[in-house]
Design an enzyme around this catalytic site. Structure first.
Site, PDB file in Angstrom:
ATOM      1  N   HIS A 136       0.823  -1.218   0.000  1.00 32.68           N
ATOM      2  CA  HIS A 136       0.000   0.000   0.000  1.00 32.68           C
ATOM      3  C   HIS A 136       0.852   1.262   0.000  1.00 32.68           C
ATOM      4  O   HIS A 136       1.930   1.300   0.610  1.00 32.68           O
ATOM      5  CB  HIS A 136      -1.033   0.000   1.133  1.00 32.68           C
ATOM      6  CG  HIS A 136      -0.490  -0.022   2.537  1.00 32.68           C
ATOM      7  ND1 HIS A 136      -0.229   1.128   3.239  1.00 32.68           N
ATOM      8  CD2 HIS A 136      -0.199  -1.042   3.378  1.00 32.68           C
ATOM      9  CE1 HIS A 136       0.205   0.811   4.458  1.00 32.68           C
ATOM     10  NE2 HIS A 136       0.240  -0.495   4.571  1.00 32.68           N
ATOM     11  N   ASP A 196      -0.086   4.424   0.993  1.00 35.54           N
ATOM     12  CA  ASP A 196      -0.319   5.425   2.037  1.00 35.54           C
ATOM     13  C   ASP A 196       0.440   5.080   3.313  1.00 35.54           C
ATOM     14  O   ASP A 196       0.902   3.960   3.495  1.00 35.54           O
ATOM     15  CB  ASP A 196      -1.821   5.513   2.357  1.00 35.54           C
ATOM     16  CG  ASP A 196      -2.385   4.180   2.852  1.00 35.54           C
ATOM     17  OD1 ASP A 196      -2.144   3.146   2.187  1.00 35.54           O
ATOM     18  OD2 ASP A 196      -3.038   4.166   3.904  1.00 35.54           O
ATOM     19  N   ASP A 255       6.176   1.166   6.652  1.00 40.65           N
ATOM     20  CA  ASP A 255       4.821   0.630   6.531  1.00 40.65           C
ATOM     21  C   ASP A 255       4.068   1.573   5.595  1.00 40.65           C
ATOM     22  O   ASP A 255       3.562   2.579   6.050  1.00 40.65           O
ATOM     23  CB  ASP A 255       4.162   0.566   7.913  1.00 40.65           C
ATOM     24  CG  ASP A 255       2.709   0.125   7.851  1.00 40.65           C
ATOM     25  OD1 ASP A 255       2.254  -0.297   6.772  1.00 40.65           O
ATOM     26  OD2 ASP A 255       2.025   0.239   8.891  1.00 40.65           O
ATOM     27  N   GLU A 270      -4.969   2.103   2.720  1.00 42.66           N
ATOM     28  CA  GLU A 270      -5.093   0.893   3.550  1.00 42.66           C
ATOM     29  C   GLU A 270      -5.211   1.264   5.017  1.00 42.66           C
ATOM     30  O   GLU A 270      -5.953   0.640   5.774  1.00 42.66           O
ATOM     31  CB  GLU A 270      -3.857   0.003   3.335  1.00 42.66           C
ATOM     32  CG  GLU A 270      -3.942  -1.368   3.986  1.00 42.66           C
ATOM     33  CD  GLU A 270      -3.286  -1.467   5.358  1.00 42.66           C
ATOM     34  OE1 GLU A 270      -3.329  -2.542   5.947  1.00 42.66           O
ATOM     35  OE2 GLU A 270      -2.742  -0.453   5.858  1.00 42.66           O
ATOM     36  N   GLU A 271      -4.467   2.305   5.426  1.00 38.43           N
ATOM     37  CA  GLU A 271      -4.395   2.639   6.855  1.00 38.43           C
ATOM     38  C   GLU A 271      -5.708   3.170   7.406  1.00 38.43           C
ATOM     39  O   GLU A 271      -5.889   3.222   8.615  1.00 38.43           O
ATOM     40  CB  GLU A 271      -3.280   3.676   7.096  1.00 38.43           C
ATOM     41  CG  GLU A 271      -1.880   3.186   6.749  1.00 38.43           C
ATOM     42  CD  GLU A 271      -1.347   2.132   7.729  1.00 38.43           C
ATOM     43  OE1 GLU A 271      -2.061   1.771   8.674  1.00 38.43           O
ATOM     44  OE2 GLU A 271      -0.216   1.680   7.512  1.00 38.43           O
ATOM     45  N   ASP A 278       3.615  -6.583   3.795  1.00 43.25           N
ATOM     46  CA  ASP A 278       3.241  -5.573   4.784  1.00 43.25           C
ATOM     47  C   ASP A 278       3.403  -6.102   6.201  1.00 43.25           C
ATOM     48  O   ASP A 278       2.767  -5.620   7.125  1.00 43.25           O
ATOM     49  CB  ASP A 278       1.781  -5.136   4.515  1.00 43.25           C
ATOM     50  CG  ASP A 278       1.422  -3.839   5.205  1.00 43.25           C
ATOM     51  OD1 ASP A 278       2.337  -3.122   5.662  1.00 43.25           O
ATOM     52  OD2 ASP A 278       0.217  -3.545   5.306  1.00 43.25           O
ATOM     53  N   HIS A 336       3.825   3.119  12.453  1.00 42.30           N
ATOM     54  CA  HIS A 336       2.906   4.194  12.860  1.00 42.30           C
ATOM     55  C   HIS A 336       3.515   5.132  13.896  1.00 42.30           C
ATOM     56  O   HIS A 336       2.811   5.937  14.478  1.00 42.30           O
ATOM     57  CB  HIS A 336       1.571   3.650  13.414  1.00 42.30           C
ATOM     58  CG  HIS A 336       0.833   2.779  12.445  1.00 42.30           C
ATOM     59  ND1 HIS A 336      -0.482   2.393  12.645  1.00 42.30           N
ATOM     60  CD2 HIS A 336       1.198   2.224  11.273  1.00 42.30           C
ATOM     61  CE1 HIS A 336      -0.874   1.621  11.637  1.00 42.30           C
ATOM     62  NE2 HIS A 336       0.145   1.510  10.785  1.00 42.30           N
TER      63      HIS A 336
HETATM   64 ZN   LIG Z   1       0.802  -1.486   6.409  1.00 44.51          ZN
END
Ligand SMILES: [Zn+2]
Length: 411
Positions: free
Chosen positions: A79, A81, A142, A176-177, A199, A382
């Site tokens: 992903h 984002d 990520d 995705e997030e 991921d 994150h």
């Molecule tokens: Zn991810």
């Protein structure tokens, strides 16, 4: 694998701000995702690979087979984002070569330290190249580690036509997030027997199970009237909501008190006033059947609160979000064993793991495209303390090449 080129790719991608925006109405939720997608299409085309970006920003590409006989198509997915939990604007990646152990102080904010005590896996990575942010943003491994790994695999395969593989598809998703990764993606367009998201954290893991997930929206209706004349007439929805919340278990079935395979109920948002309050509560369990029991617990708490406050009405609306990936992986019994075999050929052993959350793969699997999740070298996602290991990214790319070969041998 071209280690230096993989590193340069990764550093190029993390500098583009692709933070997902929860409050945005457009898709994708931020323009940086379109920008990164455009760059990837250009890079793929420069490799001679057919690639395009659709109007939602999703990138799809196909690497044609190098063998004559038919073989199943497989797909690699990541992903574009990054998480809205930490800023992804102006990422200044720091590259620590030949890591010699110890804590890593981040130069942009010396109060931020990646400690070995909290990241014990660092102990096994002496001599490796570790990449961090400067501490003022997340790094974005990520999932740009996944993007870089897939891109380097594509570059490697295009330079090594002697590697025998079937049709390979590449897919880069958006948002995705914020749970919208597959909203605009029909898995039919990927047209593969199995898909692998890149991921997962660390190295050599295959996530084979995710939570099953429902969302409950609880609406508490009170009776509002001016406080001066409220005696015997007002029902304050705020007090009813507080009573309702108080009836939910706290010492069990909550994210704060569970781990491993235990599920939970998690109230995460509340808003409203005297007349009406809305609560959002997520329901999570590896066993999909248990979600109905969690919903039943909410219904019982609602009934008890309505008995306590006869003027109040509480409505509990539960809707499904995603389902445990293991339910759908059974439809393609080759997906996980082939990933294990591909790693064994490199002299390594896969660890099968479970995720207390969802991935793009949980939705894709549910929609009929079996999609386990592979490790890509990311750690502590994150967070401003996020980091990535270049050697693990290289190993992930080698794994994909090996996986393409294993599937090409399928009869
Ligand atoms: Zn991810």
């Amino acid at each position: 694998m071209n280690r230096q080129r993989l590193l340069e790719r990764f550093l190029r991608y993390v500098k583009i701000d692709t933070t997902a925006r929860e409050d945005a109405e457009q898709y994708p939720s931020s323009p940086g995702q379109l920008e990164l997608g455009r760059l990837l299409v250009e890079e793929l085309q420069a490799l001679g690979i057919e690639a395009r970006q659709d109007r939602y920003g999703i990138v799809l590409a196909t690497i044609p087979p190098t063998i004559d006989r038919p073989a199943p198509a497989i797909a690699f997915c990541a992903h574009l984002d990054t998480s809205p939990e930490t800023s992804g604007e102006g990422v200044k990646p720091q590259v620590v070569e030949d890591y010699s152990g110890g804590d890593l102080v981040l130069p942009g904010d010396p109060g931020r330290v990646i400690r070995t005590a909290e990241n014990p896996e660092l102990d096994g990575l002496h001599g490796c190249t570790i990449i961090t942010s400067d501490g003022t943003t997340l790094l974005g491994a990520d999932d740009k580690a996944g993007v870089a790994v897939i891109m380097e695999t594509a570059a490697w395969l295009s330079q090594h036509p002697e590697i025998r593989h079937g049709p390979l598809r590449i897919c880069f998703t958006c948002d995705e997030e914020i749970g919208r990764g597959v909203d605009k993606l029909d898995p039919e367009r990927i047209a593969a027997a199995a898909c692998y998201t890149l991921d997962g954290q660390g190295g050599d893991t295959i996530d084979v199970e995710t939570f099953s997930a429902d969302l409950a929206v609880v609406t508490v209706a009170g009776v509002n009237i001016h406080p001066s004349i409220a005696k015997g007439r007002m029902t304050n929805a705020l007090r009813v909501a507080a009573d309702f919340l108080d009836r939910l278990p706290r010492d069990r079935l909550s994210p704060e008190t569970t781990d491993g395979r235990e599920g939970f109920l998690h109230p995460y948002e509340i808003g409203g006033g005297v007349a009406e309050v809305k609560l959002r509560i997520i329901l999570r369990d590896f066993d999909t059947g248990r979600l109905a029991e969690l919903a039943e617990l909410l219904q019982r708490a609602a009934a008890a609160s309505m008995a306590e406050f006869p003027g109040a009405k509480i409505r509990v609306d539960v809707r499904p979000q995603y389902r445990n990936m293991s339910e759908g992986l059974g439809r393609e019994p080759r997906a996980v064993p082939y990933a294990q075999r591909a790693l064994e050929r490199l002299g390594r052993t896969a660890k099968l793991t479970i995720v207390r959350g969802g991935t793009d793969g949980s939705r894709l699997t549910e929609l009929g495209l079996p999609t386990p999740n592979l490790a890509n070298g990311q750690h502590t996602p994150h967070s401003p303390l996020e980091w990535a290991c270049l050697e693990e990214m290289v190993q992930a790319a080698e794994w994909l090449v090996s996986l393409a070969e294993v599937w090409a041998e399928d009869q």
